[in-house]
Design an enzyme around this catalytic site. Structure first.
Site, PDB file in Angstrom:
ATOM      1  N   GLY C 148     -79.165 -42.542   7.653  1.00  0.00           N
ATOM      2  CA  GLY C 148     -78.498 -41.273   7.404  1.00  0.00           C
ATOM      3  C   GLY C 148     -77.002 -41.507   7.306  1.00  0.00           C
ATOM      4  O   GLY C 148     -76.454 -42.389   7.974  1.00  0.00           O
ATOM      5  N   CYS C 149     -76.334 -40.732   6.476  1.00  0.00           N
ATOM      6  CA  CYS C 149     -74.896 -40.972   6.279  1.00  0.00           C
ATOM      7  C   CYS C 149     -74.104 -40.611   7.543  1.00  0.00           C
ATOM      8  O   CYS C 149     -73.175 -41.327   7.929  1.00  0.00           O
ATOM      9  CB  CYS C 149     -74.370 -40.217   5.059  1.00  0.00           C
ATOM     10  SG  CYS C 149     -74.778 -38.468   5.036  1.00  0.00           S
ATOM     11  N   ASN C 150     -74.490 -39.519   8.210  1.00  0.00           N
ATOM     12  CA  ASN C 150     -73.823 -39.181   9.459  1.00  0.00           C
ATOM     13  C   ASN C 150     -74.174 -40.214  10.530  1.00  0.00           C
ATOM     14  O   ASN C 150     -73.314 -40.610  11.332  1.00  0.00           O
ATOM     15  CB  ASN C 150     -74.272 -37.793   9.939  1.00  0.00           C
ATOM     16  CG  ASN C 150     -73.896 -36.701   8.972  1.00  0.00           C
ATOM     17  OD1 ASN C 150     -72.837 -36.754   8.341  1.00  0.00           O
ATOM     18  ND2 ASN C 150     -74.764 -35.712   8.812  1.00  0.00           N
TER      19      ASN C 150
END
Lengths: 342, 342, 342, 342
Positions: C148-150
């Site tokens: 996930g980017c976060n």
């Protein structure tokens, strides 16, 4: 006496803007609001910025009792609008914000909107809602048709020039820059933040924008002969605002005088000093129009630039201004809010 | 009776916002406006969005005759403010928007602002301008010190919790996101559109932001013992708005109740239903504060989020609210404008 | 030798970003691209910014002959991804950008994504794609799960601190600010320009964001015991970028050292000088991560801030970095593009 | 062989853009960079997005040893540029990004820039840097004058039409929309985020923009007789991009053919299919120009729209393209980066 107001199609941006403006209006009370797909919800759930206001719950149109309603703002999509308005009691005054009653000629309506008009009688009756140019008719009207927001901007720049006969009618060009709220709260890919922010482009290029129907109708009427302008709108990454850069041929001083004289007594139209020109940022959130005139280095060419807020003066503000007239109230009631800057 | 108002430092954003708000105020008249470097200009030349208003020409402060003035809004930079206010006639009420009179302890002022205070008597007299918490003192005050905009936002979220004793005072963290107009109309590279748009970052990281002086003072006073919060502000690419995400330890229901009870009668503070939380977009251009409470998945941790418009409720709106109280008028006069959305 | 690449789900933002990056990659050739609803179109019609590139026409997945394909980037929605990948020939290497193979525990997957995993064998086989921490496993993997980017952003700030044992594991808080492209090219009202621009707010407040599943898994694994962080994401009006403000307890110098040592040889991770901190604007369009450390005024509290571009390092750049490793090429190939500023 | 490059005036946006592009150029090495007021600093301190690059420390121009330098990019302000270039050794090739050598006629220079030219010999020698139209001269030149970014955009749309004789030369109108980075990193109030974001306006209205000097010179030269266009630029709230909406009289098919034929072999100029038109968003961060043609509803009127990135193709990208030619390298080296979207 407080006027009882209903807003149909309250879940769009123009509906929300009407509520915002009426919230500080001393003589209007909103007694009913419709939003078909959001019926049953509170307005504050659909537009949380309005949550502090006491407003009627959103309902379906058929649930509204119009017997106690003085005036209806109809902020429905075009085509829907004519069907709904046809069924409203004749005792109710109506300001329609859709495109349905802007064009007087049924053939023109069909040409621009792609199907026959379904309420020809009403179409005949409707008054075109550009307040400063139809004030007397609006005062006596039962049905007023709000103008297109782009159409309004171009007309503020050009009508006085056509009326005064100071420009070449064969060579008028409107290059317009519109902010995105004019496209409404609709789920389209090109309206996403990621698609729009940091970029800009033209649209409806080549003379296909429907507001050209209004330009053709109104400029030809004003000129007493067919006038067809060139018109290219652009979409810029901002939420509110229309800037119309209008290129005309004529004498700059005569152009300036025609505008200055025409608007000297108009509360909402500011003609800037000769050589200055406006920014959308300076009218945002207000009912004001700013207009500037500059002579080009090429002799005989003049640039007229008009700026307004598409949701206010270009739509809901205009609608309220017209409603004030129709109800016999002060034309500026609820509309003197200063622009919000920055 | 109309109150005569002077605005000192009218050429900044808070000055312009004051004019915008007073423009629709029924009982105030602006009789003098100063702007040292822009003295001689009309306000419409400095802020074209105000050009439709009839306003006094900008002058230097020393040109103003304060004898007919009831109340002065002082929107000057800190340090300048104390020097100017010292010289004003004692008959004039003053709302100061600078940082000069927010801190009651001269040592704290010197610590955060880097030089000794030059008007210690006035500092002692000044009332801290967080209206909902100092209402009675403000009513009787001659000099009210407007709060920091970030400081106001954090206090709206936290003061009722400290007062009610429902949170752990040793573990309070404020992660705040501020829009750019809070930095004023100053020519700094990091405020340029090209530098700010499409990017965001923290600033004053580590506890160096001056508004911490206000947090320390006010929270410690409310708690009756020293309270020191952790506070990290961020700059985001928007023009108006502050969002404070406040992390506390306690029981979520108790936290919610403390806020709901405290604000139930406050016109401008909206506590959202439990589990909902606010957006800056929904308070923009208005004097409203929206506050939400959410329980975290980790037991005993609660998130309180507060949003307001830094120029309105965080600064000029607050100032007007206080001025209304000082002049014996309705607290909400001129302040019921709905937020501008979108 | 040029590697033959297929991109599944090429009509989303991560698909377009893969094409942008591969366009300057010396050793990759895109031989097939799928986009179910846009099958039959050229990529330049879906993403006009790529119109100068010679690319295969978009097709449906079932039309692709995978026999000549070396590596597949799978940029499909989660759930779809597992169904498609199950059917791919075992000879093909796969980098999956969806959430489907990030969580190793089927129960955790079901908890966060709401349904049982349909490809448990693959789930077991997949390597978590945070390159700097799984480099060796990725080199030998057939299936790599993009993070996930976060989740990536938070881990860059925190993993070295957990590994080094320099922070209190019970008191970790991530306040994250994300730009809008992370939400994809989906038609949702809250992603419209008019809704998002000029405003900001939190989302998934209280510990409900799915990337918490990754934090829990990875931090617990690194610590050798359960670690549960507090995590609040916010949406800000920008198109690219993630800024994670991470609050930890420990000694600032020790925290700084742990990060500086861990990343000293990493090409894409820049640890700023002590006391400095990053802006998303300075990594936009690139594969770089910037990390800063600041000691808070409150003893024992440290702020670590990490910034990256969600579409590049947070997604497609990471995917390409992993593909380079899987194909035995230079890890940085195609990824040394400098950030685009302003 | 690697070419040794110096960049003078590296602390502005065009300087930073040059570094970004050269960072991926296979055959150039930056050996010196000047920035007078920032001499002594590292480039990463002035532009943190470049901090991962190994770059020479910023120095004053007089500290540079030009003996080992093959080519200088001069990104200094106009007037300064001519003074500096006069003193450079004759062995060094120069690409000047200022306005100093764009106009060949000293009288025209003085008219548009307000003072006499101080390096008339160099002015005579300089080649106008619109690559696609001066390619052969540029290959042999020692001094190439980068074009104005607006001037480039208008010329890409119009030159082929003038060359082909398919439009009325007396009736050409360019309505141009420019993003803010074209104004540079200068501290001006109107470039602040708070002033620019969410608003837009025209500037240099009436034919006063200096790039008109280039239009006059180049169009007249191409036509073999004086050609004077009408030109109105606008400033829109975006960081990169120029969109020129060009209004001409002629036959749309002939206009389209002239453009399509002229650019068929040009790598960086894409003529869209007839009736389509470009967005600045689709060329951002790249060296590409997109051009579209649409016939207006009014017979004989045609709209040509061109879009490019002002910092890349309009300035630093063009400069690098020219440098490649001057150094005998592949014209496209370092310039094939795809646009960054979204």
């Amino acid at each position: 006496m407080t006027h009882k107001i209903a807003i149909l199609g309250a879940s769009g941006y123009t509906g929300a803007e009407l509520v915002r403006l009426i919230a500080t209006h001393p003589l209007m009370e909103i007694v009913a609001m419709s939003a078909d797909r959001k019926a049953g919800l509170e307005m504050g759930a659909v537009f949380p910025h309005l949550r502090h206001l006491k407003l009627p719950t959103l309902v379906k149109i058929e649930e509204i009792d119009f017997s106690g309603v003085d005036l209806v703002f109809c902020a429905l999509p075009h085509a829907t609008s004519q069907a709904v308005i046809k069924e409203l009691p004749k005792t109710v005054k109506i300001v329609d914000l859709s495109a349905d009653f802007r064009l007087r000629d049924p053939a023109e309506y069909e040409k621009w909107y792609g199907k026959p008009h379904a309420a020809l009688d009403l179409q005949k009756e409707a008054v075109y809602g550009l307040t400063e140019f139809y004030r007397d008719e609006i005062k006596g009207a039962r049905l007023v048709a709000g103008t297109g927001c782009n159409a309004a901007t171009g007309q503020y720049a050009l009508r006085p020039l056509i009326d005064a006969g100071v420009i070449d009618l064969d060579d008028i060009l409107i290059d317009l820059k519109a902010a995105v709220s004019g496209a409404g709260r609709s789920l389209k890919e090109n309206l996403l933040h990621a698609e729009l922010s940091e970029g800009y482009h033209a649209y409806a290029v080549g003379g296909t924008h429907r507001h050209l129907g209004e330009f053709d109708q109104e400029f030809s009427k004003a000129a007493g002969k067919p006038v067809h302008v060139q018109f290219t709108p652009h979409l810029v990454p901002a939420n509110r605002g229309i800037l119309a850069t209008v290129y005309v041929r004529g004498d700059a001083a005569a152009v300036y005088d025609a505008l200055a004289k025409r608007y000297v007594d108009e509360t909402f139209v500011e003609v800037l000093p000769m050589g200055e020109h406006p920014s959308t940022k300076h009218v945002r959130g207000s009912n004001f129009v700013h207009i500037g005139v500059v002579a080009d280095r090429l002799p005989g060419r003049v640039i007229v630039i008009a700026a307004l807020d598409n949701l206010s003066k270009g739509s809901s503000g205009q609608a309220l201004q017209n409603a004030n007239l129709m109800l016999g109230e002060e034309e500026t009631a609820g509309l003197m809010l200063a622009p919000v800057f920055p």
